[in-house]
Design a protein around this motif. Sequence first.
Motif, PDB file in Angstrom:
ATOM      1  N   VAL A 176     -15.729  41.756   4.940  1.00 18.49           N
ATOM      2  CA  VAL A 176     -17.017  42.135   5.512  1.00 18.49           C
ATOM      3  C   VAL A 176     -17.051  43.651   5.637  1.00 18.49           C
ATOM      4  N   ARG A 177     -18.215  44.218   5.381  1.00 19.79           N
ATOM      5  CA  ARG A 177     -18.415  45.626   5.711  1.00 19.79           C
ATOM      6  C   ARG A 177     -19.139  45.663   7.046  1.00 19.79           C
ATOM      7  N   LYS A 178     -18.434  46.058   8.088  1.00 15.69           N
ATOM      8  CA  LYS A 178     -19.035  46.137   9.424  1.00 15.69           C
ATOM      9  C   LYS A 178     -19.884  47.401   9.457  1.00 15.69           C
ATOM     10  N   HIS A 179     -21.211  47.169   9.397  1.00 16.60           N
ATOM     11  CA  HIS A 179     -22.143  48.226   9.042  1.00 16.60           C
ATOM     12  C   HIS A 179     -22.605  49.021  10.255  1.00 16.60           C
ATOM     13  N   ILE A 180     -22.146  50.276  10.312  1.00 18.14           N
ATOM     14  CA  ILE A 180     -22.476  51.286  11.332  1.00 18.14           C
ATOM     15  C   ILE A 180     -22.597  50.698  12.735  1.00 18.14           C
ATOM     16  N   LYS A 181     -21.682  49.803  13.047  1.00 16.08           N
ATOM     17  CA  LYS A 181     -21.530  49.227  14.377  1.00 16.08           C
ATOM     18  C   LYS A 181     -20.053  48.923  14.575  1.00 16.08           C
ATOM     19  N   ILE A 182     -19.570  49.034  15.804  1.00 16.34           N
ATOM     20  CA  ILE A 182     -18.200  48.640  16.134  1.00 16.34           C
ATOM     21  C   ILE A 182     -18.275  47.421  17.037  1.00 16.34           C
ATOM     22  N   GLU A 183     -17.501  46.397  16.709  1.00 16.61           N
ATOM     23  CA  GLU A 183     -17.578  45.127  17.421  1.00 16.61           C
ATOM     24  C   GLU A 183     -16.555  45.034  18.544  1.00 16.61           C
ATOM     25  N   THR A 184     -16.675  43.964  19.314  1.00 20.32           N
ATOM     26  CA  THR A 184     -15.667  43.615  20.301  1.00 20.32           C
ATOM     27  C   THR A 184     -14.328  43.366  19.616  1.00 20.32           C
ATOM     28  N   ALA A 185     -13.246  43.584  20.336  1.00 21.09           N
ATOM     29  CA  ALA A 185     -11.906  43.342  19.773  1.00 21.09           C
ATOM     30  C   ALA A 185     -11.748  41.900  19.303  1.00 21.09           C
ATOM     31  N   LEU A 186     -12.457  40.961  19.939  1.00 17.48           N
ATOM     32  CA  LEU A 186     -12.350  39.561  19.541  1.00 17.48           C
ATOM     33  C   LEU A 186     -12.919  39.323  18.146  1.00 17.48           C
ATOM     34  N   PHE A 187     -13.852  40.152  17.709  1.00 17.34           N
ATOM     35  CA  PHE A 187     -14.371  40.046  16.343  1.00 17.34           C
ATOM     36  C   PHE A 187     -13.260  40.341  15.338  1.00 17.34           C
ATOM     37  N   TYR A 188     -12.537  41.426  15.554  1.00 13.95           N
ATOM     38  CA  TYR A 188     -11.472  41.807  14.615  1.00 13.95           C
ATOM     39  C   TYR A 188     -10.311  40.824  14.683  1.00 13.95           C
ATOM     40  N   GLN A 189     -10.045  40.287  15.873  1.00 11.52           N
ATOM     41  CA  GLN A 189      -9.030  39.234  15.978  1.00 11.52           C
ATOM     42  C   GLN A 189      -9.420  38.032  15.117  1.00 11.52           C
ATOM     43  N   ALA A 190     -10.700  37.664  15.127  1.00 10.22           N
ATOM     44  CA  ALA A 190     -11.162  36.543  14.313  1.00 10.22           C
ATOM     45  C   ALA A 190     -11.007  36.848  12.825  1.00 10.22           C
ATOM     46  N   CYS A 191     -11.316  38.072  12.412  1.00 14.66           N
ATOM     47  CA  CYS A 191     -11.108  38.455  11.011  1.00 14.66           C
ATOM     48  C   CYS A 191      -9.635  38.420  10.646  1.00 14.66           C
ATOM     49  N   ASP A 192      -8.779  38.868  11.550  1.00 10.69           N
ATOM     50  CA  ASP A 192      -7.335  38.790  11.322  1.00 10.69           C
ATOM     51  C   ASP A 192      -6.903  37.351  11.073  1.00 10.69           C
ATOM     52  N   ALA A 193      -7.406  36.434  11.912  1.00 12.87           N
ATOM     53  CA  ALA A 193      -6.974  35.040  11.845  1.00 12.87           C
ATOM     54  C   ALA A 193      -7.568  34.312  10.646  1.00 12.87           C
ATOM     55  N   LEU A 194      -8.808  34.641  10.278  1.00  5.68           N
ATOM     56  CA  LEU A 194      -9.466  33.963   9.162  1.00  5.68           C
ATOM     57  C   LEU A 194      -9.040  34.514   7.810  1.00  5.68           C
ATOM     58  N   GLY A 195      -8.570  35.755   7.778  1.00  4.62           N
ATOM     59  CA  GLY A 195      -8.245  36.383   6.510  1.00  4.62           C
ATOM     60  C   GLY A 195      -9.451  37.021   5.860  1.00  4.62           C
ATOM     61  N   LEU A 196     -10.229  37.780   6.641  1.00  2.55           N
ATOM     62  CA  LEU A 196     -11.349  38.554   6.114  1.00  2.55           C
ATOM     63  C   LEU A 196     -11.025  40.036   6.266  1.00  2.55           C
ATOM     64  N   MET A 197     -10.933  40.741   5.143  1.00  8.39           N
ATOM     65  CA  MET A 197     -10.708  42.180   5.199  1.00  8.39           C
ATOM     66  C   MET A 197     -11.966  42.855   5.750  1.00  8.39           C
ATOM     67  N   VAL A 198     -11.779  43.937   6.496  1.00  5.40           N
ATOM     68  CA  VAL A 198     -12.889  44.637   7.136  1.00  5.40           C
ATOM     69  C   VAL A 198     -12.984  46.054   6.596  1.00  5.40           C
ATOM     70  N   ILE A 199     -14.161  46.395   6.117  1.00  8.20           N
ATOM     71  CA  ILE A 199     -14.513  47.769   5.765  1.00  8.20           C
ATOM     72  C   ILE A 199     -15.316  48.293   6.955  1.00  8.20           C
ATOM     73  N   GLN A 200     -14.734  49.182   7.734  1.00  8.94           N
ATOM     74  CA  GLN A 200     -15.304  49.573   9.028  1.00  8.94           C
ATOM     75  C   GLN A 200     -16.046  50.893   8.944  1.00  8.94           C
ATOM     76  N   ASP A 201     -17.356  50.848   9.223  1.00  5.66           N
ATOM     77  CA  ASP A 201     -18.179  52.055   9.256  1.00  5.66           C
ATOM     78  C   ASP A 201     -18.078  52.752  10.601  1.00  5.66           C
ATOM     79  N   MET A 202     -18.192  54.071  10.571  1.00  3.06           N
ATOM     80  CA  MET A 202     -18.464  54.837  11.781  1.00  3.06           C
ATOM     81  C   MET A 202     -19.953  54.743  12.074  1.00  3.06           C
ATOM     82  N   PRO A 203     -20.361  54.406  13.309  1.00  2.00           N
ATOM     83  CA  PRO A 203     -21.793  54.407  13.646  1.00  2.00           C
ATOM     84  C   PRO A 203     -22.418  55.768  13.366  1.00  2.00           C
ATOM     85  N   SER A 204     -23.540  55.732  12.673  1.00  2.00           N
ATOM     86  CA  SER A 204     -24.158  56.963  12.195  1.00  2.00           C
ATOM     87  C   SER A 204     -25.014  57.618  13.267  1.00  2.00           C
ATOM     88  N   LEU A 205     -25.306  58.883  13.034  1.00  2.00           N
ATOM     89  CA  LEU A 205     -26.331  59.577  13.796  1.00  2.00           C
ATOM     90  C   LEU A 205     -27.698  59.102  13.310  1.00  2.00           C
TER      91      LEU A 205
END
Length: 640
Positions: A390-419
């Motif tokens: 998933v490309r996490k688009h210009i938002k940062i999620e709760t830590a539980l979101f990334y834990q779920a990606c870790d457990a499911l096996g979904l690589m994360v492309i993490q955006d910095m929230p834009s101006l």
Amino acid sequence: MLPKIGVFAPLLAAIAFANPFGHSQVYVAPRQVWNNATKYEVKTPPLTTNWTYTIGTDPWQEYPRPQLERSQWKSLNGIWKYENASSPDAVNSPPTDLDNGSEVMIPSCLESGLSGIQSNTSFASWFLTNFDVPSDWSGEKVLLNFGAVDYEATVFIDGKQAGFHRGGYFAFTIDITPYLSNNGSFATRQNGAHELLVFVHDPTDTAIIPVGKQTTSPSHIFYTPCSGIWQQVWIESAPATWVSRFDVAAGMDGKVDVNVISIPEGSAEAVEVEVKDKGSGKVVGTGSGTSNTPFSFTVSSPNLWSPSTPTLYDITLKMGNDEISSYTGFRTIEKGEVNGVQRPLLNGKFEFLFATLDQGYWPDGIYTPPNREAMIFDLQTLKDLGFNAVRKHIKIETALFYQACDALGLMVIQDMPSLPPKGDSFLPNPDQQSEWERQLVLMINQQKSFPSIVTWVIYNEGWGQLYATTNPEFNLTSVIRTLDPTRLIDSTSGWRDHGAGDFHDNHHYAAPQCGTPFYSILSTPFDPSRIGFQGEFGGLGHNVSADHLWLVPQAVNSINQTYEISADLKTYNYRAHRLLDELREQTELFACSGAVYTQTTDVEGEVNGLLTYDRRVLRPDVEMWKKDIGALYDAAAGRA
């Protein structure tokens, strides 16, 4: 609530209708009074999900920080009191009638139905709750934790200012022990509880701050803002010297790099780390060192983390009397040449990255999912279709979101929230740029221990990107490599690409142009020294009935701005098949190494999601998409 009417065509006709602020150490007159009090109930949003009316009044009871977990903790989520404030200066005049405020759900966005408030825009707000400290925590530190507050939070405990935080996407912790104790024992108010009062100032896109897709005037690709305490709140006990941050990175060679940040700052405490098999609990590796000094150790022949085998290992960290539970996954992500083409390598092998643009928006919760089940529903849907990222688009999620990606096996492309993307007249001045860069560093340090995150994205489509006299992405890329050498960096996803970072990232709707010798306006010729990547493409839309639309006039009136709209699902899937097949051909013929399909779900006026905004309709022909996505991976394997 607007009535449910027709389908798309008649629907249009039917509904045509930072600056820092002062702080005070104590309450000062004149004081405000809570008014217009209401009891909590879910406000009917323009669109619901299957979870909207099921969350109750005790939401998100999972421990919020799974990579730095303590056993003694207490959730402060639930029903708080709320009052709108007149301006940022209201921080100097806290309210006094503490029992008559409107009730609000925490965590939530004030603009959401789940909050019980559903305000239009909340620039300044007060939040109140009471809490008690378990008696068996006596003699311990009491730490107050916020998952995220948008945008600035001033925190008062029992009438005294205890802390201040700026940044709408980041967790922060305040040691509130000095504000609770009296000669070593916890002081309490007359009702047996302590008072927690939080003032929140959120200018959204009226100031040049990290804001992502939030706007005060939602339309098309910009959406309803989120103000307030939108992630979890909890207290926990800790010893006098405690772990404030635990960085861990485990590679495919079994090397585990550890950095333990302890409080008081500068202390050098003995640290012991155990890595355990998650299934058996057997210790498979140990390491020791001191806090505030990085150290390493090796685990022999670990099972590696990947999308097909998302193996995780439990970690126990001990520093004096502070014991932390955590986890990691062993994997290495890097750039390397394969048969003359630059590729993303996962554990030494070319891994085609196929993601969706994941906005993380909900019709009932805006930024805050109704519950963990709903959040995982989106991710599991992607996994079941065959996506590996998933490309996490210009938002940062709760830590539980990334834990779920870790457990499911979904690589994360993490955006910095834009101006805010409001053009060159709204670009940051030096102070605003410095603050945005400070928060970029916060993102890296807060998220860098999640094994699922494989790439950092600095800029999206030039939004807030300085370019006339300087190209800051080069220096920022170097800063990130120093902070985190274990991941790839996509310095500019789309548009203003000057050659920085690991990716040449092209955006093109609807058809892909991925690592190809052809390109379109706003793009640049493919750079073979970097990884060829299609950062956004697709965007295929499909009309739905009003039952599945965000029934707000500005949103409905912008539906025709969707990149391409199909009249029915048969046509939608035909078009998707053609685009996925074209992407496969570009992978076979050229230098395409991955792509991001737009998008996971509809959002407000955008109707180009795999799922509708309410998550009730899945558009893809599942078997066709699984076959076409599998063909992408086969094409990549053929090039490896």
